[in-house]
Write a protein that holds these residues in place. Structure first.
Motif, PDB file in Angstrom:
ATOM      1  N   THR A   1     -15.583   3.488  12.567  1.00 46.07           N
ATOM      2  CA  THR A   1     -14.946   3.810  11.292  1.00 46.07           C
ATOM      3  C   THR A   1     -14.799   2.528  10.476  1.00 46.07           C
ATOM      4  N   TYR A   2     -14.284   2.671   9.257  1.00 47.54           N
ATOM      5  CA  TYR A   2     -14.081   1.517   8.393  1.00 47.54           C
ATOM      6  C   TYR A   2     -12.592   1.266   8.202  1.00 47.54           C
ATOM      7  N   GLU A   3     -12.271   0.025   7.866  1.00 49.45           N
ATOM      8  CA  GLU A   3     -10.881  -0.305   7.585  1.00 49.45           C
ATOM      9  C   GLU A   3     -10.829  -1.483   6.616  1.00 49.45           C
ATOM     10  N   ALA A   4      -9.667  -1.645   5.997  1.00 45.86           N
ATOM     11  CA  ALA A   4      -9.432  -2.772   5.101  1.00 45.86           C
ATOM     12  C   ALA A   4      -8.257  -3.583   5.639  1.00 45.86           C
ATOM     13  N   GLU A   5      -8.421  -4.887   5.598  1.00 48.60           N
ATOM     14  CA  GLU A   5      -7.328  -5.776   5.986  1.00 48.60           C
ATOM     15  C   GLU A   5      -6.610  -6.218   4.723  1.00 48.60           C
ATOM     16  N   LEU A   6      -5.288  -6.057   4.716  1.00 55.25           N
ATOM     17  CA  LEU A   6      -4.506  -6.369   3.532  1.00 55.25           C
ATOM     18  C   LEU A   6      -3.795  -7.705   3.663  1.00 55.25           C
ATOM     19  N   GLU A   7      -3.219  -8.133   2.576  1.00 60.26           N
ATOM     20  CA  GLU A   7      -2.393  -9.334   2.561  1.00 60.26           C
ATOM     21  C   GLU A   7      -1.322  -9.212   3.650  1.00 60.26           C
TER      22      GLU A   7
ATOM     23  N   TYR B   1       0.848  -1.191   0.000  1.00 62.40           N
ATOM     24  CA  TYR B   1       0.000   0.000   0.000  1.00 62.40           C
ATOM     25  C   TYR B   1       0.881   1.237   0.000  1.00 62.40           C
ATOM     26  N   ILE B   2       0.272   2.380  -0.261  1.00 63.77           N
ATOM     27  CA  ILE B   2       0.965   3.672  -0.280  1.00 63.77           C
ATOM     28  C   ILE B   2       0.235   4.598   0.671  1.00 63.77           C
ATOM     29  N   CYS B   3       0.974   5.373   1.449  1.00 67.26           N
ATOM     30  CA  CYS B   3       0.303   6.281   2.382  1.00 67.26           C
ATOM     31  C   CYS B   3       1.068   7.595   2.539  1.00 67.26           C
ATOM     32  N   LYS B   4       0.314   8.606   2.949  1.00 68.68           N
ATOM     33  CA  LYS B   4       0.894   9.911   3.242  1.00 68.68           C
ATOM     34  C   LYS B   4       0.958  10.078   4.748  1.00 68.68           C
ATOM     35  N   GLU B   5       2.156  10.322   5.264  1.00 71.35           N
ATOM     36  CA  GLU B   5       2.371  10.481   6.700  1.00 71.35           C
ATOM     37  C   GLU B   5       3.185  11.743   6.948  1.00 71.35           C
ATOM     38  N   LYS B   6       2.595  12.688   7.670  1.00 68.30           N
ATOM     39  CA  LYS B   6       3.285  13.933   8.011  1.00 68.30           C
ATOM     40  C   LYS B   6       3.889  14.597   6.775  1.00 68.30           C
ATOM     41  N   ARG B   7       3.067  14.755   5.753  1.00 67.84           N
ATOM     42  CA  ARG B   7       3.420  15.431   4.500  1.00 67.84           C
ATOM     43  C   ARG B   7       4.409  14.660   3.640  1.00 67.84           C
ATOM     44  N   LYS B   8       4.773  13.466   4.052  1.00 68.31           N
ATOM     45  CA  LYS B   8       5.667  12.640   3.248  1.00 68.31           C
ATOM     46  C   LYS B   8       4.906  11.407   2.766  1.00 68.31           C
ATOM     47  N   VAL B   9       5.192  10.988   1.535  1.00 70.54           N
ATOM     48  CA  VAL B   9       4.510   9.836   0.962  1.00 70.54           C
ATOM     49  C   VAL B   9       5.447   8.632   0.983  1.00 70.54           C
ATOM     50  N   HIS B  10       4.962   7.535   1.559  1.00 74.02           N
ATOM     51  CA  HIS B  10       5.757   6.322   1.690  1.00 74.02           C
ATOM     52  C   HIS B  10       5.081   5.175   0.949  1.00 74.02           C
ATOM     53  N   ILE B  11       5.891   4.362   0.283  1.00 75.01           N
ATOM     54  CA  ILE B  11       5.415   3.173  -0.413  1.00 75.01           C
ATOM     55  C   ILE B  11       5.847   1.950   0.391  1.00 75.01           C
ATOM     56  N   HIS B  12       4.872   1.218   0.899  1.00 70.70           N
ATOM     57  CA  HIS B  12       5.147   0.037   1.711  1.00 70.70           C
ATOM     58  C   HIS B  12       5.144  -1.192   0.800  1.00 70.70           C
ATOM     59  N   MET B  13       6.260  -1.894   0.759  1.00 70.93           N
ATOM     60  CA  MET B  13       6.414  -3.056  -0.102  1.00 70.93           C
ATOM     61  C   MET B  13       6.063  -4.342   0.650  1.00 70.93           C
ATOM     62  N   LYS B  14       5.739  -5.392  -0.099  1.00 76.37           N
ATOM     63  CA  LYS B  14       5.369  -6.662   0.521  1.00 76.37           C
ATOM     64  C   LYS B  14       6.531  -7.308   1.271  1.00 76.37           C
ATOM     65  N   ASP B  15       7.760  -6.982   0.873  1.00 69.79           N
ATOM     66  CA  ASP B  15       8.917  -7.567   1.554  1.00 69.79           C
ATOM     67  C   ASP B  15       9.338  -6.796   2.802  1.00 69.79           C
TER      68      ASP B  15
ATOM     69  N   ALA C   1      -4.182   1.672  -2.228  1.00 65.72           N
ATOM     70  CA  ALA C   1      -3.814   0.256  -2.156  1.00 65.72           C
ATOM     71  C   ALA C   1      -4.334  -0.507  -3.366  1.00 65.72           C
ATOM     72  N   PRO C   2      -3.619  -1.548  -3.802  1.00 69.98           N
ATOM     73  CA  PRO C   2      -4.114  -2.393  -4.896  1.00 69.98           C
ATOM     74  C   PRO C   2      -5.334  -3.188  -4.432  1.00 69.98           C
ATOM     75  N   LEU C   3      -6.359  -3.249  -5.253  1.00 68.54           N
ATOM     76  CA  LEU C   3      -7.547  -4.019  -4.885  1.00 68.54           C
ATOM     77  C   LEU C   3      -7.203  -5.486  -4.634  1.00 68.54           C
ATOM     78  N   SER C   4      -6.198  -5.993  -5.362  1.00 69.74           N
ATOM     79  CA  SER C   4      -5.839  -7.406  -5.216  1.00 69.74           C
ATOM     80  C   SER C   4      -5.250  -7.730  -3.849  1.00 69.74           C
ATOM     81  N   ASN C   5      -4.802  -6.706  -3.113  1.00 70.37           N
ATOM     82  CA  ASN C   5      -4.203  -6.948  -1.792  1.00 70.37           C
ATOM     83  C   ASN C   5      -5.236  -6.959  -0.669  1.00 70.37           C
ATOM     84  N   ILE C   6      -6.453  -6.505  -0.968  1.00 69.38           N
ATOM     85  CA  ILE C   6      -7.465  -6.383   0.085  1.00 69.38           C
ATOM     86  C   ILE C   6      -8.095  -7.744   0.360  1.00 69.38           C
ATOM     87  N   ARG C   7      -8.015  -8.174   1.610  1.00 71.78           N
ATOM     88  CA  ARG C   7      -8.547  -9.468   2.019  1.00 71.78           C
ATOM     89  C   ARG C   7      -9.890  -9.348   2.730  1.00 71.78           C
ATOM     90  N   ALA C   8     -10.131  -8.220   3.377  1.00 70.47           N
ATOM     91  CA  ALA C   8     -11.394  -8.001   4.080  1.00 70.47           C
ATOM     92  C   ALA C   8     -11.626  -6.506   4.215  1.00 70.47           C
TER      93      ALA C   8
END
Length: 262
Positions: free
Chosen positions: A209-215, A148-162, A193-200
């Protein structure tokens, strides 16, 4: 068999039936969507998860070329094939980027080659690396390795599966456009986030609130305003949302406590 929805656009009913019969050698009838003109085709493209389109070139109210331009502008990455009874259109068609060009009536063995081209193109996209800016340098990332990719404190981070976390100088809006053809979804103003990574997907543990559970078990927030769109996209991919478990205050309808799992 081909996976996903196929759109066939043809204003001639007899030719359309012949093409549908040919397509049924490669996909189930339920996967084939039909439009008799460009207007109906645009509506389907904007509401259904089409994975491949076959476009007749000569049609009233908008030809196949204008429809191809619409696909390239609004649905980048969607492969399409031109269909026509006039081979003279072949040269003009290659001003666009079709996967293939088929003349009608379609020969099944020739269509088999078309589906093989689509498969090779899909495999190439899965292996493709995208250049993403990181300061003065570039990161070369495989889209299917991004969790997934997220913005944290004005910085954008890409979280990899590894487990790696890569910082990028792109905005989240820019990344949303870059990864659109890879089916990334903006589930929250700060998360992509990629739709293919969403498990729930459903209500958070606190139910407000709502949330998504990822791989891998990671959880990311889902905005209330985007939960319905997420649900719609996941259901179009054939993944069902389950009813709530009957907690106090629930109505028995799909709602805040709904959950979906593969």
């Amino acid at each position: 068999m081909f996976e996903g929805k196929i759109l066939l656009v043809d204003d001639q009913p007899v030719a359309a039936q012949d093409s549908i019969a040919a397509l049924e050698h490669f996909a189930k009838p339920s996967q084939i969507l039909f439009a008799g003109d460009a207007k109906a085709a645009r509506q389907i493209l904007d509401t259904e998860p089409v994975r491949l389109a076959f476009l007749d070139i000569e049609m009233p109210g908008g030809d196949g070329f204008s429809l191809a331009a619409y696909i390239e502008e609004t649905h980048p990455g969607l492969p399409y094939v031109f269909l026509t009874g006039h081979a003279d259109f072949a040269l003009e068609s290659y001003e666009y980027e079709p996967v293939d060009f088929l003349t009608k009536p379609v020969d099944i063995r020739r269509m088999e080659r078309t589906f093989e081209k689509v498969r090779r193109r899909t495999d190439a996209l899965r292996q493709e690396k995208i250049a993403v800016r990181s300061g003065a340098d570039y990161l070369f990332l495989e889209p299917d390795q991004i969790l997934y990719i997220c913005k944290e404190k004005r910085k954008v981070h890409i979280h990899m599966k590894d487990g790696r976390v890569c910082q990028t100088s792109h905005t989240l809006e820019e990344l949303e456009r870059i990864f659109a053809e890879y089916h990334f979804f903006r589930c929250h103003q700060s998360f992509l986030a990629p739709l293919s990574n969403i498990r729930a997907a459903g209500a958070s543990r606190f139910g407000q609130t709502y949330e998504a559970e990822l791989e891998g078990g990671a959880r990311i927030p889902v905005s209330r305003s985007r939960y319905g769109k997420l649900r719609e996209k996941m259901e179009k991919l054939g993944i069902s949302f389950l009813r709530g478990t009957g907690r106090k205050g629930e109505t028995g309808q799909d709602g805040p406590h709904s959950d979906h799992r593969r």
